[in-house]
Design an enzyme around this catalytic site. Structure first.
Site, PDB file in Angstrom:
ATOM      1  N   GLU A  95       0.823  -1.220   0.000  1.00 33.39           N
ATOM      2  CA  GLU A  95       0.000   0.000   0.000  1.00 33.39           C
ATOM      3  C   GLU A  95       0.855   1.267   0.000  1.00 33.39           C
ATOM      4  O   GLU A  95       0.358   2.353   0.308  1.00 33.39           O
ATOM      5  CB  GLU A  95      -0.961   0.021   1.205  1.00 33.39           C
ATOM      6  CG  GLU A  95      -1.857  -1.189   1.342  1.00 33.39           C
ATOM      7  CD  GLU A  95      -2.869  -1.361   0.203  1.00 33.39           C
ATOM      8  OE1 GLU A  95      -2.875  -0.543  -0.736  1.00 33.39           O
ATOM      9  OE2 GLU A  95      -3.628  -2.339   0.269  1.00 33.39           O
ATOM     10  N   HIS A 150      -2.745   2.379   8.199  1.00 34.32           N
ATOM     11  CA  HIS A 150      -3.817   1.580   7.608  1.00 34.32           C
ATOM     12  C   HIS A 150      -4.049   0.356   8.490  1.00 34.32           C
ATOM     13  O   HIS A 150      -3.111  -0.398   8.740  1.00 34.32           O
ATOM     14  CB  HIS A 150      -3.428   1.158   6.186  1.00 34.32           C
ATOM     15  CG  HIS A 150      -4.303   0.083   5.611  1.00 34.32           C
ATOM     16  ND1 HIS A 150      -5.677   0.195   5.534  1.00 34.32           N
ATOM     17  CD2 HIS A 150      -4.006  -1.131   5.088  1.00 34.32           C
ATOM     18  CE1 HIS A 150      -6.175  -0.900   4.985  1.00 34.32           C
ATOM     19  NE2 HIS A 150      -5.180  -1.722   4.721  1.00 34.32           N
ATOM     20  N   HIS A 186      -6.945  -2.921   9.755  1.00 39.61           N
ATOM     21  CA  HIS A 186      -8.138  -3.713   9.438  1.00 39.61           C
ATOM     22  C   HIS A 186      -9.042  -3.716  10.675  1.00 39.61           C
ATOM     23  O   HIS A 186      -9.131  -4.711  11.394  1.00 39.61           O
ATOM     24  CB  HIS A 186      -7.736  -5.126   9.023  1.00 39.61           C
ATOM     25  CG  HIS A 186      -7.010  -5.183   7.715  1.00 39.61           C
ATOM     26  ND1 HIS A 186      -6.515  -6.345   7.166  1.00 39.61           N
ATOM     27  CD2 HIS A 186      -6.705  -4.203   6.821  1.00 39.61           C
ATOM     28  CE1 HIS A 186      -5.934  -6.082   6.000  1.00 39.61           C
ATOM     29  NE2 HIS A 186      -6.026  -4.777   5.775  1.00 39.61           N
ATOM     30  N   GLU A 190     -17.542  12.938  22.011  1.00 39.80           N
ATOM     31  CA  GLU A 190     -16.324  13.656  21.626  1.00 39.80           C
ATOM     32  C   GLU A 190     -15.885  13.417  20.185  1.00 39.80           C
ATOM     33  O   GLU A 190     -14.923  14.039  19.717  1.00 39.80           O
ATOM     34  CB  GLU A 190     -15.194  13.318  22.608  1.00 39.80           C
ATOM     35  CG  GLU A 190     -15.569  13.857  23.981  1.00 39.80           C
ATOM     36  CD  GLU A 190     -14.426  13.952  24.961  1.00 39.80           C
ATOM     37  OE1 GLU A 190     -13.314  13.538  24.624  1.00 39.80           O
ATOM     38  OE2 GLU A 190     -14.673  14.451  26.071  1.00 39.80           O
ATOM     39  N   HIS A 221     -12.752  -3.583   3.818  1.00 35.84           N
ATOM     40  CA  HIS A 221     -11.300  -3.766   3.916  1.00 35.84           C
ATOM     41  C   HIS A 221     -10.700  -3.167   5.193  1.00 35.84           C
ATOM     42  O   HIS A 221     -10.063  -3.867   5.963  1.00 35.84           O
ATOM     43  CB  HIS A 221     -10.642  -3.173   2.658  1.00 35.84           C
ATOM     44  CG  HIS A 221      -9.165  -3.373   2.602  1.00 35.84           C
ATOM     45  ND1 HIS A 221      -8.460  -3.576   1.430  1.00 35.84           N
ATOM     46  CD2 HIS A 221      -8.220  -3.398   3.576  1.00 35.84           C
ATOM     47  CE1 HIS A 221      -7.174  -3.736   1.704  1.00 35.84           C
ATOM     48  NE2 HIS A 221      -7.011  -3.623   3.001  1.00 35.84           N
TER      49      HIS A 221
HETATM   50  P1  13P Z   1       1.112  -5.454   3.146  1.00 33.96           P
HETATM   51  O1  13P Z   1       1.511  -6.720   3.890  1.00 33.96           O
HETATM   52  O2  13P Z   1       1.702  -5.430   1.756  1.00 33.96           O
HETATM   53  O3  13P Z   1       1.422  -4.230   3.946  1.00 33.96           O
HETATM   54  O4  13P Z   1      -0.463  -5.520   2.892  1.00 33.96           O
HETATM   55  C1  13P Z   1      -1.340  -5.617   3.964  1.00 33.96           C
HETATM   56  C2  13P Z   1      -2.621  -4.933   3.697  1.00 33.96           C
HETATM   57  O5  13P Z   1      -3.317  -4.594   4.627  1.00 33.96           O
HETATM   58  C3  13P Z   1      -3.034  -4.659   2.296  1.00 33.96           C
HETATM   59  O6  13P Z   1      -4.103  -3.781   2.241  1.00 33.96           O
HETATM   60 ZN    ZN Z   2      -5.270  -3.776   4.109  1.00 31.81          ZN
END
Ligand code: 13P
Ligand code: ZN
Length: 272
Positions: free
Chosen positions: A116, A140, A142, A170, A211
């Site tokens: 990413e 980023h 999940h 808040e 995602h």
């Molecule tokens: P990477 O292991 O390449 O960082 O990918 C993980 C991920 O969350 C892809 O969206």
């Molecule tokens: Zn991801």
């Protein structure tokens, strides 16, 4: 001082460890990038190997020319960042055209930066411009509850923002610019980076449907805190929906009063 003893590296490891314990980073899920300050670059210069080859980024990030980033590796587990940073993360330098990067430290044994990276650098580029260089972090994750909501709420930033704000008083103070939502897209390339970038112009939080989430911030702590706040709100909303939905809530006028009391500009766009 070794790289791993430096404050920004210790902070990076702390945030990855905290995020792992939050349950946001199964297997290699999620990634983190941090733009080094000039002082940090000087401090790590002696450890860098500038001989490596440049690789195309896939987009142009001219305003990041010659900047250095601490980045997690592709396929590497966030939970392992504290175990061995040089195996699981590295420092990438952007060239002077803003088109290519090379690894100057870490990511040993042929490891590559996160898949990413394009979305991260696109977001860094926009935030650097918008905040006069203040923002240094893109994260980023999940995040379970936020992902769950993308299966039931309309994929519309206005709806997500209002619903998330209502779940914790808040929230509008922590993310007054609301959240953007990218519909499902193939991850890991320039197309999703561009869509994310468009929304980063107006928001610090961008949700990727089915995602995860991208957050931008000034420091590692603030970015982690933002991710945590949004995800906690999403968790409350999941519980509320599971209990049959809202019976009462925070009203538009309540939000206006909150904005006044906390001296935060809460956009009428979300208060209809
Ligand atoms: P990477 O292991 O390449 O960082 O990918 C993980 C991920 O969350 C892809 O969206
Ligand atoms: Zn991801």
């Amino acid at each position: 001082m070794m790289i791993e003893d430096m404050k920004f590296v210790k902070n990076f490891k702390k945030i990855t460890n905290d995020a792992w314990f939050k349950g946001w980073h199964e297997r290699n899920g999620g990634n983190l990038t941090y733009r080094l300050t000039e002082d940090e670059v000087s401090a790590v210069k002696g450890f860098m190997n500038e001989d490596s080859e440049f690789t195309p980024i896939g987009i142009n990030v001219k305003n990041l020319a010659n900047e250095y980033f601490l980045v997690t590796g592709s396929g590497k587990f966030i939970r392992n960042m504290t175990v061995s940073l040089e195996e699981n993360a590295g420092i990438a330098k952007v060239d002077e055209t803003g088109e290519n990067y090379k690894i100057v430290w870490g990511l040993i044994n042929g490891a590559k930066p996160t898949s990413e990276l394009t979305s991260h650098l696109m977001s860094h580029s926009i935030k650097k411009e918008k905040t006069n260089g203040e923002y240094r972090v893109i994260m980023h994750s999940h995040t379970t509850n936020t992902i769950a909501l993308t299966f039931v709420l309309p994929l519309d930033g206005k709806v997500f923002t209002r619903e998330l704000w209502e779940m914790a008083t808040e929230c509008p103070v922590v993310f007054p610019s609301g959240v953007g939502v990218v519909p499902w897209m193939v991850p890991g390339g320039a197309a999703i980076a561009r869509e994310t970038g468009k929304l980063m112009n107006d928001h610090d939080v961008v949700i990727w449907a089915h995602h995860g989430m991208f957050c931008a911030g000034e420091t590692l702590d603030l970015t982690f805190g933002l991710m945590d706040t949004v995800e906690k709100s999403a968790e409350i909303l999941v519980k509320v929906l599971s209990m049959g939905g809202k019976k009462q809530t925070i009203t538009s006028q309540n939000f206006r009063d909150l904005g006044k009391a906390f001296n935060v500009d809460i956009s009428e766009d979300y208060l209809g």
